[in-house]
Design a protein around this motif. Sequence first.
Motif, mmCIF file in Angstrom:
data_model
loop_
_atom_site.group_PDB
_atom_site.id
_atom_site.type_symbol
_atom_site.label_atom_id
_atom_site.label_comp_id
_atom_site.label_asym_id
_atom_site.label_seq_id
_atom_site.Cartn_x
_atom_site.Cartn_y
_atom_site.Cartn_z
ATOM 1 N N GLY B 202 2.863 -18.580 -17.720
ATOM 2 C CA GLY B 202 2.703 -18.066 -19.170
ATOM 3 C C GLY B 202 1.282 -18.317 -19.842
ATOM 4 N N THR B 203 0.321 -18.282 -18.807
ATOM 5 C CA THR B 203 -1.138 -18.576 -19.209
ATOM 6 C C THR B 203 -1.723 -17.277 -19.433
ATOM 7 N N LYS B 204 -1.173 -15.950 -19.684
ATOM 8 C CA LYS B 204 -1.805 -14.997 -19.964
ATOM 9 C C LYS B 204 -3.164 -14.823 -19.441
ATOM 10 N N PRO B 205 -3.283 -14.558 -18.234
ATOM 11 C CA PRO B 205 -4.620 -14.472 -17.840
ATOM 12 C C PRO B 205 -5.425 -13.170 -18.390
ATOM 13 N N VAL B 206 -6.667 -13.208 -18.717
ATOM 14 C CA VAL B 206 -7.460 -12.093 -19.200
ATOM 15 C C VAL B 206 -7.697 -11.147 -17.953
ATOM 16 N N ASN B 207 -8.516 -11.966 -16.810
ATOM 17 C CA ASN B 207 -8.590 -11.205 -15.508
ATOM 18 C C ASN B 207 -7.336 -10.666 -15.150
ATOM 19 N N LYS B 208 -7.737 -9.332 -14.465
ATOM 20 C CA LYS B 208 -6.578 -8.718 -13.654
ATOM 21 C C LYS B 208 -6.890 -8.349 -12.245
ATOM 22 N N TYR B 209 -6.044 -8.303 -11.443
ATOM 23 C CA TYR B 209 -6.114 -7.888 -9.948
ATOM 24 C C TYR B 209 -5.340 -6.535 -9.781
ATOM 25 N N LEU B 210 -6.261 -5.473 -9.175
ATOM 26 C CA LEU B 210 -5.471 -4.362 -8.786
ATOM 27 C C LEU B 210 -4.750 -4.594 -7.336
ATOM 28 N N PRO B 211 -3.582 -4.400 -7.207
ATOM 29 C CA PRO B 211 -3.030 -4.415 -5.958
ATOM 30 C C PRO B 211 -3.426 -3.492 -4.938
ATOM 31 N N PRO B 212 -3.682 -4.006 -3.694
ATOM 32 C CA PRO B 212 -3.762 -2.934 -2.685
ATOM 33 C C PRO B 212 -3.142 -1.641 -2.553
ATOM 34 N N ARG B 213 -3.640 -0.426 -2.113
ATOM 35 C CA ARG B 213 -2.802 0.668 -2.151
ATOM 36 C C ARG B 213 -1.865 0.531 -0.722
ATOM 37 N N PRO B 214 -0.749 1.106 -0.657
ATOM 38 C CA PRO B 214 -0.068 1.142 0.485
ATOM 39 C C PRO B 214 -0.866 1.467 1.635
ATOM 40 N N LYS B 215 -0.701 0.986 2.858
ATOM 41 C CA LYS B 215 -1.304 1.682 3.956
ATOM 42 C C LYS B 215 -0.399 2.931 4.696
ATOM 43 N N ASP B 216 -1.041 3.878 5.489
ATOM 44 C CA ASP B 216 -0.109 4.657 6.019
ATOM 45 C C ASP B 216 0.473 4.263 7.116
ATOM 46 N N ARG B 217 1.838 4.618 7.324
ATOM 47 C CA ARG B 217 2.558 4.303 8.514
ATOM 48 C C ARG B 217 1.984 4.883 9.816
#
Lengths: 292, 245
Positions: B202-217
């Motif tokens: 519940g800290t409500k961070p301002v900074n955000k992280y963009l998730p890594p895109r899925p890699k090709d199989r």
Amino acid sequence: MHPAPSVIAFTVLSGLGFGFLAFLGAGLVVPTGWAAFWVWGLGYGFAVVGLLASTFHLGNPKNAIRAFSQWRTSWLSREGVFAVVTLLVLAPVALFEIFGGFPLASLGWPGALLSLVTVFCTSMIYAQLKTVPRWNQWLTPVMFMTFALTGGAILSGFNVLSILLCVVLTAVLVAIFNTGDKRLAESGSTMETATGLGKIGKVRLYEAPHTGTNYLMDEMIYVVGRRHARKLRVIAVAFAAILPALVMLIAPEGSLLGIALALIFHLTGAAAARWLFFAEAEHVVGLYYGAR
Amino acid sequence: MTELPQSTTRKLGLVIDLDICVGCHACVTACKGWNTENYGSSLADMDAYGEDPSGTFLNRIHSYEVQPTGGGCSQTVHFPKSCLHCEDAPCVTVCPTGASYKRAEDGIVLVNEDACMGCGLCAWACPYGAREMDRAAGVMKKCTLCVDRIYNENLPEVDRVPACVRTCPSGARHFGDFADPDSNVSKLVADRGGMDLMPELGTKPVNKYLPPRPKDRPAAAPLTPIADVKATGVAGFLDRLLEKL
């Protein structure tokens, strides 16, 4: 969490001191003259030595005076304010008993209540921390209050009450050990929520930020105590509650030798329990380091 | 004061793109460099050339290996971590001296070192390990979002961003105002599904992280087409001849 000796001394001694001051303020023990001097001196002594010990772990103690300013939001600040107010409110009560020879109930009762509020504030410094799930539960304040009252009863020389409170303390310690073990899992924080990578799959630490240690790891990831946790739990319960209860059972009511012996056992156990309280506690930042 | 502002006019912070970060630690070095020479006490190193070196850093990079649930190759994710300048910052409210505060004008969480007594409670209250006690100065250090750069008119405009953002060679770090829905950071978060760290606290961070895109199989046997060489000419004749022997 790193068990700093100064913080253990602070919480154990000030808890005992304010517990005893609660009994004195409430007029359950009414010494007069020289006896009052020594008895009140003991209560004030434990409380003040404990509070002073708390300043030893500060990085920059010259600013300690500012710690009284943020009582609106900070439990640590409230603890400081209530500690000082309690000691001031009880001072006339002590002086009347020492020099006047009679108690001052009108200030004694508020002083007793303030003593317990101070201990509650101390406990909330730890219980408020969501980042340390083991502490973040209602049993934490209960444990601190029970310790204060048990120590107070022993110092007051109330055999039956001491034995009863020792039984309660045993139950509280066993309960907090058991619930504490489950708290990290219940908190729902994992390496996956910490990194946000749980949507992809299972996360493991591949490489730490640095080869050495750092302040965070020294302070929050303390694994030494956990190896001996079982033995220390037995030692804590035996010394803090069971042995003092046995002493109070055998010793005649008001025997100074009995009180001293029970107190030494109780303080040893309280120190062990408090050491464990820190050493066993896991901080969620450990998840980033693949550690607990 | 350690009471948090009801709301902040702007919400300055960082977007960190986990898909792009290569884990080079340039942001760590730039951060340490800028912040040891500028605002507040320097970021001390202890026993720097000895057997047990340690030091104060406001930004650290962890590297993780993620094993996808549905199978496939594991992903290596480099993970820079610094103060998230939370809206509901638990580090601020626990401070007994009033040294910690969150600015109402831009949401930056700062420590007034002149008022800090070095009790360390704010570091305990932070789930992210964003605050470190400086062991030489005895006061709490944390990311200032380079408050002494972003408003500094003595610097060329291109440099008026946090040192970590300015230095990142792969473009994995972005600085901007999250209160403005049209800002670069707000758009990135909307497009790429920017996420919070440990939202359960519940800290409500301002900074955000963009998730890594899925890699090709990978294909079942990726080298088969390369290994299946069809020889021609003399070599082809010999190949066919030897095959029949």
